[in-house]
Design an enzyme around this catalytic site. Sequence first.
Site, PDB file in Angstrom:
ATOM      1  N   THR A  29       0.649  -1.326   0.053  1.00  0.00           N
ATOM      2  CA  THR A  29      -0.107   0.074   0.036  1.00  0.00           C
ATOM      3  C   THR A  29       0.787   1.186   0.199  1.00  0.00           C
ATOM      4  OG1 THR A  29      -1.947  -1.225   1.175  1.00  0.00           O
ATOM      5  CG2 THR A  29      -1.750   1.398   1.454  1.00  0.00           C
ATOM      6  N   HIS A  47      -6.698 -10.992  -2.020  1.00  0.00           N
ATOM      7  CA  HIS A  47      -5.571 -10.889  -0.674  1.00  0.00           C
ATOM      8  C   HIS A  47      -6.388 -11.699   0.324  1.00  0.00           C
ATOM      9  CE1 HIS A  47      -3.220  -9.085   2.089  1.00  0.00           C
ATOM     10  NE2 HIS A  47      -3.332  -7.783   1.802  1.00  0.00           N
ATOM     11  N   ASN A  52      -3.221 -10.661   6.179  1.00  0.00           N
ATOM     12  CA  ASN A  52      -2.922  -9.245   7.078  1.00  0.00           C
ATOM     13  C   ASN A  52      -4.178  -8.713   7.579  1.00  0.00           C
ATOM     14  OD1 ASN A  52      -0.457  -9.515   5.809  1.00  0.00           O
ATOM     15  ND2 ASN A  52      -0.657  -7.483   4.686  1.00  0.00           N
ATOM     16  N   TYR A 110      -7.276  -8.631   6.484  1.00  0.00           N
ATOM     17  CA  TYR A 110      -8.722  -7.805   5.870  1.00  0.00           C
ATOM     18  C   TYR A 110      -9.706  -8.799   5.651  1.00  0.00           C
ATOM     19  CZ  TYR A 110      -4.782  -4.320   5.344  1.00  0.00           C
ATOM     20  OH  TYR A 110      -3.858  -3.500   5.729  1.00  0.00           O
ATOM     21  N   ASN A 164      -3.620  -6.186  12.445  1.00  0.00           N
ATOM     22  CA  ASN A 164      -5.013  -5.985  12.078  1.00  0.00           C
ATOM     23  C   ASN A 164      -5.924  -6.567  13.393  1.00  0.00           C
ATOM     24  OD1 ASN A 164      -5.043  -3.335  10.619  1.00  0.00           O
ATOM     25  ND2 ASN A 164      -5.039  -4.735   8.729  1.00  0.00           N
TER      26      ASN A 164
END
Length: 353
Positions: free
Chosen positions: A25, A174, A177, A179, A234
Amino acid sequence: MTTAFDPIDLSGTTLANRIAMAPMTRSRAGQDGVATDLTVAYYAQRASAGLIITEGIQPSVVGQGYPDTPGLHSAEQVASWRKVTDAVHAAGGKIFAQIMHAGRIGHPVLLPDGLVNVAPSAVTAKGQVYTAEGPKDFVTPHELTDAEIRATIADFATAARHAIDAGFDGVELHGANGYLIHQFLAPGTNRRTDEWGGSVENRLRFAVEVAKAVTAEIGAARTGFRVSPANPFNDIAEPDPEPTYTALVKELAALDLAYLHVLEVGEIRELVTRLRQDFGGTFILNPQTEGPTGQDALALIEDGTADLIAFGALFLANPDLPARLKAGGPYNTPDPTTFYGGTEKGYTDYPAL
């Protein structure tokens, strides 16, 4: 002996080498989530990678988790990415779009009025996200209904079609991480009691259905999948990741995907080896540490641990990384203060050899 500088066939797409640019990102998209002329320059500079995997690109408006991240859900966005893929291909490179739905990560101020972040369950993440109004605590997400889950799966498939229309060689889903896909996989974030949660089989259902929908739309040969077992990023908790990920990878292997991409976090090399064996196809590893020069990571191709090695910050700072790896350096040092947002500084101004 196979080395990082040998070509490889990726389900019919020939890659010049086995060095991948990991998705990162950068928060430099233009208004309405379009790729800009700087985006074009950034990726074209790095076209000597065997495979470029882009930053996370949201498949829908509500999938956005950070400021100034790009999308693949409007005609304007698709047209903007065509400039990127044309430039990368003109420079001899190959590029996959990473499709990333942030789920509960983000904040409503980043979304159009009336929208709130979504997740498998209404469980608030600990932590904050940066916004134009300053850091803000994560909010309690809206728990997706069954119909909304199916609509979200369709959003992934539509974004994948848009990626191919934009000239990408394929897409990476994805599932890492912390998400949305990862949120469905992890028991701490998925507390559902319907077919989308509870047992291992149910928790991995969303990931598998997304992969099936995307492969039905664009073909398995153009679809990769990224995971990060036991990654706490996260506010994810996966105390016993092996049953979930071995089951997931067997399902993905049955789809004959282009590749499996594992982000290694913590002491999970034994599980990484197991997942490589279970997947059977092309295996990309983003190793626990790429080191200041990346030389140690290259040995993981030579010893058969992986087929490709993905480099993150080292590729960010060294646009001609394959040439530097082959020469043994020297290397530019990444500047963390310019990782997210800003101008060309720390983005397109790192010098080549």
